[in-house]
Write an enzyme that holds these catalytic residues in place. Structure first.
Site, PDB file in Angstrom:
ATOM      1  N   VAL A 251      -4.113  -2.378  -1.760  1.00 26.58           N
ATOM      2  CA  VAL A 251      -3.465  -1.613  -0.689  1.00 26.58           C
ATOM      3  C   VAL A 251      -2.610  -0.506  -1.290  1.00 26.58           C
ATOM      4  CG1 VAL A 251      -1.738  -1.737   1.166  1.00 26.58           C
ATOM      5  CG2 VAL A 251      -3.535  -3.476   1.011  1.00 26.58           C
ATOM      6  N   TRP A 252      -1.776  -0.852  -2.248  1.00 27.49           N
ATOM      7  CA  TRP A 252      -0.895   0.131  -2.887  1.00 27.49           C
ATOM      8  C   TRP A 252      -1.714   1.256  -3.517  1.00 27.49           C
ATOM      9  CZ3 TRP A 252      -0.035  -0.418  -8.560  1.00 27.49           C
ATOM     10  CH2 TRP A 252       0.783   0.597  -9.080  1.00 27.49           C
TER      11      TRP A 252
ATOM     12  N   SER B 139      -4.810   2.221  -2.946  1.00 31.79           N
ATOM     13  CA  SER B 139      -5.521   3.032  -1.950  1.00 31.79           C
ATOM     14  C   SER B 139      -4.561   3.930  -1.180  1.00 31.79           C
ATOM     15  CB  SER B 139      -6.321   2.147  -0.992  1.00 31.79           C
ATOM     16  OG  SER B 139      -5.474   1.376  -0.168  1.00 31.79           O
ATOM     17  N   GLU B 140      -3.384   3.428  -0.851  1.00 32.31           N
ATOM     18  CA  GLU B 140      -2.411   4.258  -0.127  1.00 32.31           C
ATOM     19  C   GLU B 140      -1.990   5.472  -0.957  1.00 32.31           C
ATOM     20  OE1 GLU B 140      -1.192   4.184   3.039  1.00 32.31           O
ATOM     21  OE2 GLU B 140      -2.655   2.602   3.426  1.00 32.31           O
ATOM     22  N   ILE B 141      -1.824   5.295  -2.250  1.00 31.66           N
ATOM     23  CA  ILE B 141      -1.473   6.422  -3.119  1.00 31.66           C
ATOM     24  C   ILE B 141      -2.652   7.393  -3.210  1.00 31.66           C
ATOM     25  CG2 ILE B 141      -0.790   7.139  -5.450  1.00 31.66           C
ATOM     26  CD1 ILE B 141       1.433   5.625  -3.887  1.00 31.66           C
TER      27      ILE B 141
END
Length: 166
Positions: A35-36, A38-40
């Protein structure tokens, strides 16, 4: 739940993307890492572009531990072509912070997450909401556009005054 939430969630259930490579089960060890990351990667980049970069990056660095052991040069090499190389440096720095300060576990505290390199309030909200089922706002570009239209907010959502209202 607010009146806008139900129809949006219903729409997402029907039309949303459900099979993206970073959408893993909440209780898996790599969930928050995916998640981290992909969010970046998704900041200022389209989903279709990010998919191949994400898959390649995860192939080279499948876990937080493997990323922490990697050199900055090897991280930058896997990021090549995605642009915004400061994001790759921030990912590498943040991963080392997670390994050293949080014993390899992503913190679940909002303030500690936004203190990490390259993580703002919206990204922190996404991490906590998606990975830990906590209620935090996510105010990315798409959300800003939807809320601006729904509430008929005057002004561009990139302006400071409009952002405060959203």
């Amino acid at each position: 739940m607010r009146p806008i939430s139900r129809p949006l969630l219903k729409w997402f259930d029907k039309f949303g993307r459900h099979y993206l490579p970073w959408q893993t089960e909440q209780d898996t060890p790599n969930n928050t890492y995916h998640v981290w990351l992909s969010e970046i990667m998704l900041q200022q980049t389209q989903v279709t572009t990010v998919i191949d970069y994400f898959n390649n990056f995860i192939q080279h660095f499948p876990t937080l531990v493997s990323l922490a052991r990697a050199s900055e040069d090897s991280v930058l090499a896997q990021w090549a072509g995605l642009g915004y190389y400061s994001k790759a440096r921030n990912i590498h720095t943040t991963d080392n912070i997670i390994m050293n300060q949080y014993q390899g576990n992503f913190t679940t505290k909002f303030k500690q997450i936004i203190d990490l390199h390259g993580v703002g309030e919206s990204t922190a909200g996404a991490i906590l909401s998606i990975s830990f089922n906590q209620n935090y706002a996510i105010l990315d570009g798409n959300v800003k556009r939807v809320l601006s239209r729904y509430h008929q907010v005057k002004g561009h959502y990139g302006q400071s005054k409009t952002l405060k209202e959203l």
